[in-house]
Motif scaffolding. Structure first.
Motif, PDB file in Angstrom:
ATOM      1  N   ALA A   1     -57.969 -17.482   5.609  1.00  0.00           N
ATOM      2  CA  ALA A   1     -57.747 -16.979   4.480  1.00  0.00           C
ATOM      3  C   ALA A   1     -58.112 -15.116   5.086  1.00  0.00           C
ATOM      4  CB  ALA A   1     -57.975 -17.025   2.813  1.00  0.00           C
ATOM      5  N   ALA A   2     -56.447 -14.822   5.063  1.00  0.00           N
ATOM      6  CA  ALA A   2     -56.120 -12.808   5.625  1.00  0.00           C
ATOM      7  C   ALA A   2     -56.767 -12.859   4.321  1.00  0.00           C
ATOM      8  CB  ALA A   2     -54.732 -12.925   5.597  1.00  0.00           C
ATOM      9  N   THR A   3     -58.074 -11.737   4.130  1.00  0.00           N
ATOM     10  CA  THR A   3     -58.348 -11.061   3.275  1.00  0.00           C
ATOM     11  C   THR A   3     -59.335  -9.775   3.775  1.00  0.00           C
ATOM     12  OG1 THR A   3     -59.561 -13.316   3.507  1.00  0.00           O
ATOM     13  CG2 THR A   3     -60.950 -11.373   2.844  1.00  0.00           C
ATOM     14  N   ILE A   4     -59.155  -8.867   2.579  1.00  0.00           N
ATOM     15  CA  ILE A   4     -59.345  -7.443   2.973  1.00  0.00           C
ATOM     16  C   ILE A   4     -60.358  -7.644   2.080  1.00  0.00           C
ATOM     17  CG2 ILE A   4     -57.957  -6.610   1.103  1.00  0.00           C
ATOM     18  CD1 ILE A   4     -57.393  -4.037   3.351  1.00  0.00           C
ATOM     19  N   LEU A   5     -61.187  -6.271   1.933  1.00  0.00           N
ATOM     20  CA  LEU A   5     -61.859  -5.482   0.836  1.00  0.00           C
ATOM     21  C   LEU A   5     -62.082  -4.431   1.317  1.00  0.00           C
ATOM     22  CD1 LEU A   5     -64.935  -6.078  -0.563  1.00  0.00           C
ATOM     23  CD2 LEU A   5     -65.743  -5.832   1.579  1.00  0.00           C
TER      24      LEU A   5
ATOM     25  N   GLU B   1     -54.677   1.203  -1.119  1.00  0.00           N
ATOM     26  CA  GLU B   1     -55.176   0.446   0.196  1.00  0.00           C
ATOM     27  C   GLU B   1     -54.851  -1.226  -0.247  1.00  0.00           C
ATOM     28  OE1 GLU B   1     -58.164  -0.448   3.842  1.00  0.00           O
ATOM     29  OE2 GLU B   1     -58.601   0.705   1.666  1.00  0.00           O
ATOM     30  N   ILE B   2     -55.677  -1.862  -1.359  1.00  0.00           N
ATOM     31  CA  ILE B   2     -55.307  -3.450  -1.141  1.00  0.00           C
ATOM     32  C   ILE B   2     -53.189  -3.562  -1.347  1.00  0.00           C
ATOM     33  CG2 ILE B   2     -55.483  -5.166  -2.363  1.00  0.00           C
ATOM     34  CD1 ILE B   2     -57.655  -4.733  -3.054  1.00  0.00           C
TER      35      ILE B   2
ATOM     36  N   GLY C   1     -47.807 -10.389   2.097  1.00  0.00           N
ATOM     37  CA  GLY C   1     -46.851 -10.347   0.422  1.00  0.00           C
ATOM     38  C   GLY C   1     -47.249 -10.525  -0.724  1.00  0.00           C
ATOM     39  N   TYR C   2     -46.918 -10.864  -1.944  1.00  0.00           N
ATOM     40  CA  TYR C   2     -47.354 -11.592  -2.621  1.00  0.00           C
ATOM     41  C   TYR C   2     -46.848 -12.312  -2.761  1.00  0.00           C
ATOM     42  CZ  TYR C   2     -47.506  -6.422  -4.353  1.00  0.00           C
ATOM     43  OH  TYR C   2     -48.086  -5.756  -3.747  1.00  0.00           O
ATOM     44  N   PRO C   3     -48.031 -13.741  -4.019  1.00  0.00           N
ATOM     45  CA  PRO C   3     -48.695 -13.273  -4.922  1.00  0.00           C
ATOM     46  C   PRO C   3     -50.319 -13.550  -4.198  1.00  0.00           C
ATOM     47  CG  PRO C   3     -48.544 -15.577  -5.269  1.00  0.00           C
ATOM     48  CD  PRO C   3     -47.743 -15.167  -4.416  1.00  0.00           C
ATOM     49  N   VAL C   4     -50.567 -11.913  -4.208  1.00  0.00           N
ATOM     50  CA  VAL C   4     -52.554 -12.175  -3.520  1.00  0.00           C
ATOM     51  C   VAL C   4     -53.294 -12.547  -4.796  1.00  0.00           C
ATOM     52  CG1 VAL C   4     -51.369 -10.220  -1.576  1.00  0.00           C
ATOM     53  CG2 VAL C   4     -52.254  -9.825  -3.962  1.00  0.00           C
ATOM     54  N   VAL C   5     -54.493 -12.994  -4.071  1.00  0.00           N
ATOM     55  CA  VAL C   5     -55.604 -13.069  -5.296  1.00  0.00           C
ATOM     56  C   VAL C   5     -56.892 -12.087  -4.949  1.00  0.00           C
ATOM     57  CG1 VAL C   5     -57.349 -15.022  -5.331  1.00  0.00           C
ATOM     58  CG2 VAL C   5     -55.371 -15.954  -5.040  1.00  0.00           C
TER      59      VAL C   5
ATOM     60  N   ILE D   1     -72.997  -4.990 -10.204  1.00  0.00           N
ATOM     61  CA  ILE D   1     -71.495  -3.762 -10.116  1.00  0.00           C
ATOM     62  C   ILE D   1     -71.107  -4.714  -9.201  1.00  0.00           C
ATOM     63  CG2 ILE D   1     -70.227  -0.891  -9.972  1.00  0.00           C
ATOM     64  CD1 ILE D   1     -73.338  -0.398 -11.960  1.00  0.00           C
ATOM     65  N   ASN D   2     -69.627  -4.219  -9.502  1.00  0.00           N
ATOM     66  CA  ASN D   2     -68.430  -3.953  -8.616  1.00  0.00           C
ATOM     67  C   ASN D   2     -67.986  -3.007  -8.064  1.00  0.00           C
ATOM     68  OD1 ASN D   2     -68.730  -7.414  -8.848  1.00  0.00           O
ATOM     69  ND2 ASN D   2     -67.713  -7.239 -10.494  1.00  0.00           N
ATOM     70  N   THR D   3     -68.753  -2.741  -6.653  1.00  0.00           N
ATOM     71  CA  THR D   3     -68.055  -1.315  -5.514  1.00  0.00           C
ATOM     72  C   THR D   3     -66.671  -1.500  -5.333  1.00  0.00           C
ATOM     73  OG1 THR D   3     -69.493  -2.265  -4.313  1.00  0.00           O
ATOM     74  CG2 THR D   3     -70.341  -0.995  -6.094  1.00  0.00           C
ATOM     75  N   ALA D   4     -66.806  -3.226  -4.626  1.00  0.00           N
ATOM     76  CA  ALA D   4     -65.061  -2.780  -4.163  1.00  0.00           C
ATOM     77  C   ALA D   4     -64.580  -4.754  -4.481  1.00  0.00           C
ATOM     78  CB  ALA D   4     -65.577  -3.255  -2.148  1.00  0.00           C
ATOM     79  N   VAL D   5     -63.865  -4.538  -4.301  1.00  0.00           N
ATOM     80  CA  VAL D   5     -63.052  -5.906  -4.614  1.00  0.00           C
ATOM     81  C   VAL D   5     -62.233  -6.425  -3.223  1.00  0.00           C
ATOM     82  CG1 VAL D   5     -60.933  -6.545  -6.447  1.00  0.00           C
ATOM     83  CG2 VAL D   5     -62.116  -4.182  -7.261  1.00  0.00           C
ATOM     84  N   LEU D   6     -62.330  -8.313  -3.998  1.00  0.00           N
ATOM     85  CA  LEU D   6     -61.797  -8.679  -2.634  1.00  0.00           C
ATOM     86  C   LEU D   6     -60.328  -9.067  -2.902  1.00  0.00           C
ATOM     87  CD1 LEU D   6     -63.201 -10.342  -0.014  1.00  0.00           C
ATOM     88  CD2 LEU D   6     -62.872 -12.143  -0.890  1.00  0.00           C
ATOM     89  N   ALA D   7     -59.447  -8.933  -1.918  1.00  0.00           N
ATOM     90  CA  ALA D   7     -58.208  -9.466  -2.016  1.00  0.00           C
ATOM     91  C   ALA D   7     -57.914 -10.707  -0.815  1.00  0.00           C
ATOM     92  CB  ALA D   7     -57.210  -8.482  -1.615  1.00  0.00           C
ATOM     93  N   GLN D   8     -57.485 -11.754  -1.335  1.00  0.00           N
ATOM     94  CA  GLN D   8     -56.432 -12.508  -0.165  1.00  0.00           C
ATOM     95  C   GLN D   8     -55.319 -13.206  -0.669  1.00  0.00           C
ATOM     96  OE1 GLN D   8     -59.923 -15.869  -0.712  1.00  0.00           O
ATOM     97  NE2 GLN D   8     -60.793 -15.340   1.181  1.00  0.00           N
ATOM     98  N   GLU D   9     -55.488 -13.492   0.859  1.00  0.00           N
ATOM     99  CA  GLU D   9     -53.605 -13.980   1.233  1.00  0.00           C
ATOM    100  C   GLU D   9     -53.525 -15.180  -0.023  1.00  0.00           C
ATOM    101  OE1 GLU D   9     -52.281 -16.736   4.128  1.00  0.00           O
ATOM    102  OE2 GLU D   9     -54.095 -16.190   4.496  1.00  0.00           O
ATOM    103  N   PHE D  10     -52.659 -15.458  -0.892  1.00  0.00           N
ATOM    104  CA  PHE D  10     -52.316 -16.718  -1.979  1.00  0.00           C
ATOM    105  C   PHE D  10     -52.567 -18.422  -0.393  1.00  0.00           C
ATOM    106  CE2 PHE D  10     -50.562 -19.797  -4.648  1.00  0.00           C
ATOM    107  CZ  PHE D  10     -51.296 -19.870  -5.912  1.00  0.00           C
ATOM    108  N   LEU D  11     -53.010 -19.279  -0.950  1.00  0.00           N
ATOM    109  CA  LEU D  11     -52.531 -20.150  -0.095  1.00  0.00           C
ATOM    110  C   LEU D  11     -52.345 -21.117  -0.804  1.00  0.00           C
ATOM    111  CD1 LEU D  11     -56.652 -20.442   1.104  1.00  0.00           C
ATOM    112  CD2 LEU D  11     -54.643 -19.596   1.976  1.00  0.00           C
TER     113      LEU D  11
END
Length: 420
Positions: free
Chosen positions: A119-123, A129-130, A139-143, A181-191
Protein backbone atom coordinates in the motif's frame (compact mmCIF):
# COMPACT_ATOMS: atom_id res chain seq x y z
CA UNK A 1 10.33 -22.53 26.57
CA UNK A 2 9.32 -18.94 27.41
CA UNK A 3 6.26 -16.86 26.52
CA UNK A 4 6.45 -13.06 26.52
CA UNK A 5 3.25 -11.25 27.60
CA UNK A 6 0.84 -14.18 27.50
CA UNK A 7 -2.23 -12.04 28.13
CA UNK A 8 -4.29 -12.57 24.98
CA UNK A 9 -4.11 -15.55 22.61
CA UNK A 10 -0.88 -16.54 24.33
CA UNK A 11 -2.79 -17.62 27.41
CA UNK A 12 -4.41 -20.38 25.34
CA UNK A 13 -1.00 -21.63 24.28
CA UNK A 14 0.01 -22.68 27.81
CA UNK A 15 -2.38 -25.67 28.11
CA UNK A 16 -1.57 -26.69 24.52
CA UNK A 17 2.15 -26.71 25.35
CA UNK A 18 1.54 -28.53 28.63
CA UNK A 19 -0.34 -31.25 26.71
CA UNK A 20 2.76 -31.67 24.58
CA UNK A 21 4.90 -32.02 27.75
CA UNK A 22 6.55 -28.60 27.34
CA UNK A 23 7.29 -26.62 30.51
CA UNK A 24 6.78 -22.86 30.21
CA UNK A 25 8.08 -19.79 31.98
CA UNK A 26 6.56 -16.35 31.53
CA UNK A 27 8.32 -13.07 30.78
CA UNK A 28 6.53 -9.79 31.49
CA UNK A 29 7.62 -6.89 29.30
CA UNK A 30 7.80 -3.36 30.76
CA UNK A 31 5.01 -2.15 28.44
CA UNK A 32 2.30 -4.81 28.08
CA UNK A 33 -0.97 -4.16 26.28
CA UNK A 34 -3.00 -1.98 28.65
CA UNK A 35 -6.21 -3.72 27.60
CA UNK A 36 -5.01 -7.31 27.66
CA UNK A 37 -3.49 -7.18 31.16
CA UNK A 38 -7.08 -6.90 32.43
CA UNK A 39 -7.82 -10.41 31.18
CA UNK A 40 -7.41 -13.50 33.32
CA UNK A 41 -3.77 -14.55 33.50
CA UNK A 42 -3.23 -18.26 32.81
CA UNK A 43 -1.92 -20.81 35.27
CA UNK A 44 0.68 -23.41 34.43
CA UNK A 45 3.91 -21.36 34.31
CA UNK A 46 6.97 -22.64 36.13
CA UNK A 47 8.20 -19.08 36.71
CA UNK A 48 7.18 -15.47 36.07
CA UNK A 49 10.14 -13.27 35.09
CA UNK A 50 9.81 -9.49 34.97
CA UNK A 51 11.91 -7.83 32.31
CA UNK A 52 12.87 -4.40 33.68
CA UNK A 53 14.85 -3.27 30.64
CA UNK A 54 18.07 -5.13 31.42
CA UNK A 55 18.33 -7.61 28.55
CA UNK A 56 21.38 -9.36 29.98
CA UNK A 57 19.61 -9.99 33.30
CA UNK A 58 16.55 -11.46 31.60
CA UNK A 59 18.72 -13.62 29.34
CA UNK A 60 20.58 -14.92 32.40
CA UNK A 61 17.28 -15.79 34.10
CA UNK A 62 16.12 -17.69 31.01
CA UNK A 63 19.43 -19.52 30.67
CA UNK A 64 19.02 -20.72 34.25
CA UNK A 65 15.84 -22.43 33.05
CA UNK A 66 17.66 -23.79 29.95
CA UNK A 67 15.11 -22.11 27.68
CA UNK A 68 15.29 -23.39 24.11
CA UNK A 69 12.60 -21.17 22.52
CA UNK A 70 11.01 -17.77 23.19
CA UNK A 71 7.58 -16.93 21.74
CA UNK A 72 5.57 -13.69 21.76
CA UNK A 73 2.34 -14.25 23.65
CA UNK A 74 0.87 -11.04 22.24
CA UNK A 75 1.68 -7.91 20.24
CA UNK A 76 3.56 -6.23 23.08
CA UNK A 77 5.90 -9.21 23.32
CA UNK A 78 6.98 -9.37 19.67
CA UNK A 79 10.15 -7.26 19.76
CA UNK A 80 11.33 -8.52 23.16
CA UNK A 81 10.86 -12.15 22.10
CA UNK A 82 12.96 -11.52 18.99
CA UNK A 83 15.73 -9.85 21.00
CA UNK A 84 15.77 -12.64 23.57
CA UNK A 85 16.01 -15.33 20.89
CA UNK A 86 18.86 -13.44 19.24
CA UNK A 87 20.79 -13.23 22.54
CA UNK A 88 20.06 -16.81 23.57
CA UNK A 89 20.84 -18.24 20.14
CA UNK A 90 17.46 -19.99 20.12
CA UNK A 91 15.23 -20.30 17.01
CA UNK A 92 13.91 -16.83 16.28
CA UNK A 93 13.40 -14.30 13.52
CA UNK A 94 15.79 -12.30 11.37
CA UNK A 95 17.26 -9.17 12.92
CA UNK A 96 18.40 -7.17 9.88
CA UNK A 97 15.22 -5.07 10.33
CA UNK A 98 14.25 -5.83 13.92
CA UNK A 99 11.38 -3.30 14.11
CA UNK A 100 9.57 -4.34 10.91
CA UNK A 101 7.34 -6.82 12.71
CA UNK A 102 5.86 -4.07 14.94
CA UNK A 103 6.46 -0.75 13.19
CA UNK A 104 3.97 -0.63 10.33
CA UNK A 105 6.01 1.85 8.31
CA UNK A 106 9.12 -0.33 8.49
CA UNK A 107 6.86 -3.24 7.58
CA UNK A 108 5.76 -1.57 4.34
CA UNK A 109 9.37 -0.74 3.47
CA UNK A 110 10.43 -4.37 3.97
CA UNK A 111 7.59 -5.63 1.77
CA UNK A 112 8.37 -2.98 -0.87
CA UNK A 113 12.07 -3.86 -0.87
CA UNK A 114 11.16 -7.51 -1.44
CA UNK A 115 9.36 -6.50 -4.63
CA UNK A 116 5.89 -7.37 -3.34
CA UNK A 117 2.65 -5.42 -3.79
CA UNK A 118 2.23 -2.90 -0.98
CA UNK A 119 0.00 0.00 0.00
CA UNK A 120 1.13 3.55 -0.72
CA UNK A 121 2.14 4.84 2.71
CA UNK A 122 3.42 7.96 4.47
CA UNK A 123 4.50 8.52 8.06
CA UNK A 124 4.25 12.05 9.39
CA UNK A 125 3.73 14.11 12.53
CA UNK A 126 2.25 16.87 10.32
CA UNK A 127 -1.41 16.57 9.31
CA UNK A 128 -0.97 19.03 6.44
CA UNK A 129 1.77 16.87 4.95
CA UNK A 130 -0.59 13.87 4.97
CA UNK A 131 -3.37 15.96 3.41
CA UNK A 132 -1.08 17.16 0.61
CA UNK A 133 0.09 13.57 0.02
CA UNK A 134 -3.50 12.32 -0.10
CA UNK A 135 -4.69 15.03 -2.47
CA UNK A 136 -1.74 14.77 -4.87
CA UNK A 137 -0.98 11.05 -4.72
CA UNK A 138 -3.70 8.57 -3.70
CA UNK A 139 -6.90 10.58 -3.21
CA UNK A 140 -9.56 10.07 -0.54
CA UNK A 141 -10.39 8.11 1.46
CA UNK A 142 -7.13 7.44 3.26
CA UNK A 143 -6.63 5.29 6.35
CA UNK A 144 -4.89 6.75 9.40
CA UNK A 145 -3.57 4.64 12.29
CA UNK A 146 -0.83 4.58 14.94
CA UNK A 147 2.47 3.30 13.60
CA UNK A 148 2.76 0.59 16.27
CA UNK A 149 -0.40 -0.74 17.86
CA UNK A 150 -3.03 -3.46 17.44
CA UNK A 151 -6.70 -4.35 17.77
CA UNK A 152 -8.13 -1.62 15.49
CA UNK A 153 -6.65 0.99 17.85
CA UNK A 154 -7.53 4.40 16.38
CA UNK A 155 -7.79 3.06 12.82
CA UNK A 156 -9.86 5.58 10.88
CA UNK A 157 -10.86 6.01 7.25
CA UNK A 158 -10.84 9.69 6.31
CA UNK A 159 -12.74 11.10 3.34
CA UNK A 160 -11.64 14.76 3.57
CA UNK A 161 -8.93 17.09 4.82
CA UNK A 162 -11.07 17.92 7.86
CA UNK A 163 -11.41 14.25 8.75
CA UNK A 164 -7.65 13.75 8.34
CA UNK A 165 -6.94 16.62 10.75
CA UNK A 166 -9.41 15.29 13.30
CA UNK A 167 -8.03 11.74 13.10
CA UNK A 168 -4.44 12.99 13.19
CA UNK A 169 -5.14 15.07 16.29
CA UNK A 170 -6.88 12.15 17.97
CA UNK A 171 -3.99 9.76 17.32
CA UNK A 172 -1.29 12.29 18.28
CA UNK A 173 -3.09 13.14 21.52
CA UNK A 174 -3.36 9.51 22.62
CA UNK A 175 -1.10 6.60 23.47
CA UNK A 176 -1.08 3.25 21.74
CA UNK A 177 -2.10 0.01 23.40
CA UNK A 178 1.33 -0.39 24.96
CA UNK A 179 0.99 3.03 26.60
CA UNK A 180 3.51 4.64 24.24
CA UNK A 181 2.99 8.18 22.95
CA UNK A 182 2.09 8.40 19.25
CA UNK A 183 4.66 10.87 17.97
CA UNK A 184 3.77 10.29 14.32
CA UNK A 185 0.81 8.99 12.33
CA UNK A 186 0.75 6.38 9.58
CA UNK A 187 -1.42 7.13 6.53
CA UNK A 188 -2.14 4.63 3.78
CA UNK A 189 -4.14 4.48 0.60
CA UNK A 190 -7.59 2.95 1.04
CA UNK A 191 -7.40 -0.54 -0.41
CA UNK A 192 -10.60 -1.53 -2.19
CA UNK A 193 -11.48 -5.20 -2.17
CA UNK A 194 -12.16 -8.06 0.21
CA UNK A 195 -10.01 -8.38 3.32
CA UNK A 196 -8.76 -11.68 4.73
CA UNK A 197 -6.46 -12.82 7.46
CA UNK A 198 -4.06 -15.73 7.22
CA UNK A 199 -2.79 -17.45 10.36
CA UNK A 200 0.49 -19.30 9.95
CA UNK A 201 3.14 -21.12 11.96
CA UNK A 202 6.75 -21.29 10.81
CA UNK A 203 9.77 -23.30 11.85
CA UNK A 204 13.27 -22.90 10.40
CA UNK A 205 11.87 -20.70 7.63
CA UNK A 206 9.25 -23.25 6.53
CA UNK A 207 5.78 -21.71 6.58
CA UNK A 208 2.53 -23.61 7.23
CA UNK A 209 -0.95 -22.15 6.81
CA UNK A 210 -3.38 -23.08 9.57
CA UNK A 211 -6.36 -20.87 8.73
CA UNK A 212 -7.62 -18.35 6.17
CA UNK A 213 -10.59 -16.19 7.15
CA UNK A 214 -12.66 -13.57 5.32
CA UNK A 215 -13.43 -10.32 7.16
CA UNK A 216 -16.73 -8.51 7.09
CA UNK A 217 -16.24 -5.02 8.52
CA UNK A 218 -18.36 -1.91 8.99
CA UNK A 219 -17.51 1.76 8.66
CA UNK A 220 -19.28 3.67 11.42
CA UNK A 221 -19.62 7.40 12.20
CA UNK A 222 -16.34 9.04 13.14
CA UNK A 223 -14.37 7.18 10.48
CA UNK A 224 -13.93 4.04 12.59
CA UNK A 225 -13.80 0.62 10.98
CA UNK A 226 -15.02 -2.23 13.18
CA UNK A 227 -15.32 -5.97 12.77
CA UNK A 228 -18.78 -7.36 12.09
CA UNK A 229 -17.96 -11.05 11.61
CA UNK A 230 -15.35 -13.31 10.05
CA UNK A 231 -15.83 -16.61 8.26
CA UNK A 232 -13.29 -19.23 7.17
CA UNK A 233 -12.32 -19.39 3.52
CA UNK A 234 -12.54 -22.75 1.81
CA UNK A 235 -9.18 -23.97 0.47
CA UNK A 236 -11.04 -24.56 -2.80
CA UNK A 237 -11.86 -20.85 -3.11
CA UNK A 238 -10.09 -19.27 -6.13
CA UNK A 239 -8.45 -16.66 -3.86
CA UNK A 240 -7.04 -19.11 -1.30
CA UNK A 241 -3.89 -20.12 -3.18
CA UNK A 242 -3.01 -16.54 -4.13
CA UNK A 243 -3.49 -15.35 -0.54
CA UNK A 244 -1.37 -18.17 0.87
CA UNK A 245 1.44 -17.70 -1.64
CA UNK A 246 1.56 -13.93 -1.11
CA UNK A 247 1.42 -14.34 2.69
CA UNK A 248 4.39 -16.71 2.72
CA UNK A 249 6.37 -14.20 0.63
CA UNK A 250 5.49 -11.49 3.16
CA UNK A 251 6.75 -13.72 5.99
CA UNK A 252 10.05 -14.07 4.14
CA UNK A 253 10.24 -10.30 3.60
CA UNK A 254 9.68 -9.68 7.32
CA UNK A 255 12.15 -12.43 8.24
CA UNK A 256 9.56 -14.37 10.21
CA UNK A 257 11.37 -17.69 10.36
CA UNK A 258 9.93 -19.19 13.55
CA UNK A 259 6.65 -18.96 15.42
CA UNK A 260 3.18 -17.71 14.64
CA UNK A 261 2.09 -14.87 12.37
CA UNK A 262 -1.22 -13.15 11.70
CA UNK A 263 -1.33 -11.43 8.30
CA UNK A 264 -4.19 -9.18 7.21
CA UNK A 265 -4.38 -9.01 3.43
CA UNK A 266 -6.68 -7.17 1.02
CA UNK A 267 -7.56 -8.98 -2.18
CA UNK A 268 -7.73 -6.10 -4.66
CA UNK A 269 -8.40 -6.07 -8.39
CA UNK A 270 -4.62 -6.26 -8.89
CA UNK A 271 -4.13 -9.12 -6.44
CA UNK A 272 -3.30 -9.46 -2.73
CA UNK A 273 -1.86 -6.45 -0.88
CA UNK A 274 -0.68 -6.48 2.73
CA UNK A 275 -2.63 -4.44 5.27
CA UNK A 276 -0.34 -5.49 8.12
CA UNK A 277 1.33 -8.59 9.53
CA UNK A 278 1.92 -9.36 13.21
CA UNK A 279 4.64 -11.74 14.33
CA UNK A 280 2.40 -13.47 16.88
CA UNK A 281 -0.76 -15.54 17.26
CA UNK A 282 -4.03 -14.22 15.90
CA UNK A 283 -6.38 -12.89 18.56
CA UNK A 284 -9.60 -14.40 19.84
CA UNK A 285 -8.64 -18.01 19.22
CA UNK A 286 -10.78 -20.82 20.66
CA UNK A 287 -9.03 -24.00 19.52
CA UNK A 288 -11.24 -26.43 21.42
CA UNK A 289 -14.30 -24.96 19.67
CA UNK A 290 -12.88 -24.32 16.20
CA UNK A 291 -11.58 -27.89 16.00
CA UNK A 292 -15.23 -28.85 15.45
CA UNK A 293 -15.24 -27.07 12.10
CA UNK A 294 -11.59 -26.77 11.04
CA UNK A 295 -8.90 -29.41 10.53
CA UNK A 296 -6.13 -27.21 11.99
CA UNK A 297 -5.83 -24.31 14.38
CA UNK A 298 -2.92 -21.99 15.03
CA UNK A 299 -2.65 -22.62 18.79
CA UNK A 300 -2.23 -26.39 18.59
CA UNK A 301 -0.03 -26.10 15.51
CA UNK A 302 2.35 -23.69 17.28
CA UNK A 303 2.60 -26.01 20.29
CA UNK A 304 3.33 -28.90 17.92
CA UNK A 305 6.11 -26.90 16.21
CA UNK A 306 7.78 -26.27 19.58
CA UNK A 307 7.44 -29.80 20.96
CA UNK A 308 8.10 -31.83 17.81
CA UNK A 309 9.92 -29.63 15.27
CA UNK A 310 11.10 -32.48 13.04
CA UNK A 311 7.56 -33.85 12.66
CA UNK A 312 6.23 -30.34 12.17
CA UNK A 313 8.65 -29.65 9.33
CA UNK A 314 7.34 -32.71 7.49
CA UNK A 315 3.81 -31.31 7.40
CA UNK A 316 2.48 -29.87 4.11
CA UNK A 317 2.53 -26.10 3.68
CA UNK A 318 -1.28 -25.94 3.46
CA UNK A 319 -3.10 -27.38 6.46
CA UNK A 320 -6.39 -25.47 6.40
CA UNK A 321 -9.44 -27.59 5.64
CA UNK A 322 -13.06 -26.97 6.60
CA UNK A 323 -15.20 -29.54 8.41
CA UNK A 324 -18.30 -27.34 8.80
CA UNK A 325 -19.69 -23.83 8.45
CA UNK A 326 -18.58 -21.20 10.98
CA UNK A 327 -19.20 -17.54 11.77
CA UNK A 328 -17.12 -15.71 14.34
CA UNK A 329 -19.39 -12.80 15.28
CA UNK A 330 -18.04 -9.71 17.03
CA UNK A 331 -20.53 -8.27 19.50
CA UNK A 332 -21.22 -4.58 18.88
CA UNK A 333 -22.68 -1.97 21.22
CA UNK A 334 -24.08 0.71 18.86
CA UNK A 335 -24.90 3.26 21.58
CA UNK A 336 -22.73 5.75 23.44
CA UNK A 337 -23.64 4.07 26.73
CA UNK A 338 -24.37 0.52 27.77
CA UNK A 339 -23.94 -2.19 30.38
CA UNK A 340 -21.99 -5.42 30.01
CA UNK A 341 -24.50 -8.30 30.01
CA UNK A 342 -24.64 -10.98 32.67
CA UNK A 343 -24.32 -14.71 31.96
CA UNK A 344 -28.07 -15.16 32.26
CA UNK A 345 -28.66 -12.28 29.82
CA UNK A 346 -26.72 -14.26 27.20
CA UNK A 347 -29.05 -17.25 27.53
CA UNK A 348 -31.13 -16.08 24.58
CA UNK A 349 -27.97 -16.18 22.41
CA UNK A 350 -26.91 -19.56 23.79
CA UNK A 351 -30.33 -20.85 22.72
CA UNK A 352 -29.57 -20.19 19.04
CA UNK A 353 -29.36 -23.54 17.20
CA UNK A 354 -25.84 -22.88 15.89
CA UNK A 355 -24.40 -21.33 19.07
CA UNK A 356 -21.04 -22.89 19.99
CA UNK A 357 -19.07 -20.47 22.20
CA UNK A 358 -19.22 -17.04 23.82
CA UNK A 359 -16.50 -14.84 25.28
CA UNK A 360 -17.49 -11.70 27.20
CA UNK A 361 -14.66 -9.20 27.54
CA UNK A 362 -16.06 -7.04 30.35
CA UNK A 363 -17.32 -7.95 33.84
CA UNK A 364 -21.08 -8.16 34.33
CA UNK A 365 -22.64 -4.74 34.90
CA UNK A 366 -19.57 -2.77 33.83
CA UNK A 367 -20.39 0.38 31.84
CA UNK A 368 -19.79 0.05 28.11
CA UNK A 369 -18.92 2.70 25.55
CA UNK A 370 -19.87 2.58 21.89
CA UNK A 371 -17.94 -0.12 20.05
CA UNK A 372 -15.24 1.53 17.91
CA UNK A 373 -12.41 -1.02 18.15
CA UNK A 374 -11.46 -4.39 19.61
CA UNK A 375 -11.11 -3.32 23.29
CA UNK A 376 -14.52 -1.64 23.29
CA UNK A 377 -16.41 -4.60 21.85
CA UNK A 378 -18.49 -6.49 24.43
CA UNK A 379 -17.12 -9.87 23.30
CA UNK A 380 -17.67 -12.38 20.56
CA UNK A 381 -19.80 -15.39 19.69
CA UNK A 382 -18.89 -18.41 17.56
CA UNK A 383 -21.67 -20.02 15.51
CA UNK A 384 -21.16 -23.46 13.93
CA UNK A 385 -23.62 -25.44 11.79
CA UNK A 386 -23.77 -27.94 8.97
CA UNK A 387 -26.45 -25.72 7.43
CA UNK A 388 -25.25 -22.32 6.10
CA UNK A 389 -28.85 -21.06 6.03
CA UNK A 390 -29.19 -21.79 9.75
CA UNK A 391 -25.94 -19.95 10.38
CA UNK A 392 -27.18 -16.85 8.54
CA UNK A 393 -30.55 -16.92 10.31
CA UNK A 394 -28.87 -17.17 13.72
CA UNK A 395 -26.53 -14.29 12.87
CA UNK A 396 -29.51 -12.08 11.98
CA UNK A 397 -31.30 -13.11 15.19
CA UNK A 398 -28.18 -12.32 17.23
CA UNK A 399 -28.05 -8.79 15.84
CA UNK A 400 -31.74 -8.41 16.68
CA UNK A 401 -31.07 -9.53 20.25
CA UNK A 402 -28.28 -6.96 20.53
CA UNK A 403 -30.74 -4.08 20.20
CA UNK A 404 -31.58 -4.55 23.90
CA UNK A 405 -28.69 -6.66 25.16
CA UNK A 406 -26.59 -3.78 26.52
CA UNK A 407 -29.40 -1.63 27.91
CA UNK A 408 -29.52 -3.37 31.26
CA UNK A 409 -32.97 -4.69 30.28
CA UNK A 410 -32.21 -7.41 27.71
CA UNK A 411 -34.95 -9.34 25.98
CA UNK A 412 -35.86 -12.88 27.02
CA UNK A 413 -36.31 -15.96 24.86
CA UNK A 414 -40.05 -15.78 25.51
CA UNK A 415 -40.24 -12.13 24.37
CA UNK A 416 -38.51 -13.00 21.10
CA UNK A 417 -40.75 -15.99 20.54
CA UNK A 418 -43.94 -14.11 21.40
CA UNK A 419 -43.43 -10.32 21.11
CA UNK A 420 -47.11 -9.70 21.75
Amino acid sequence: MALVDAYSAGNLLVPALNREGVECVHVRSPEPDVNMVKLKFPEGFADDIRHEGDLAATVAALRAWEIDCVIAGGESGVELADRLNAELGTPGNGMSRPTCRRNKYEMVLAVRDAGLRHAATILSSDADEIIEWAETTVGYPVVLKPVASAGQDNVMACASAEEVRAAHDRIRSSTNRQGQINTAVLAQEFLAGTEYFVNTVSRDGRHHTAEIWRYCKRRIPGGHIIHDYVEPLSPDDPDAQALESYCHQVLDALEIHNGAAHAEIMMTADGPVLVECAGRLGGGAAPQILSRSMAANQIDLLAFSVARPDEFNRLPASLHRLLGHTLYVHLVNPDDHGVAPAHEDMGVIRALPSWAHTVLMHPEGQPLTRTVDFPSQPGYVILISDDPAQLRADYEKLREIERDLYTGHPVSEQTLADPA
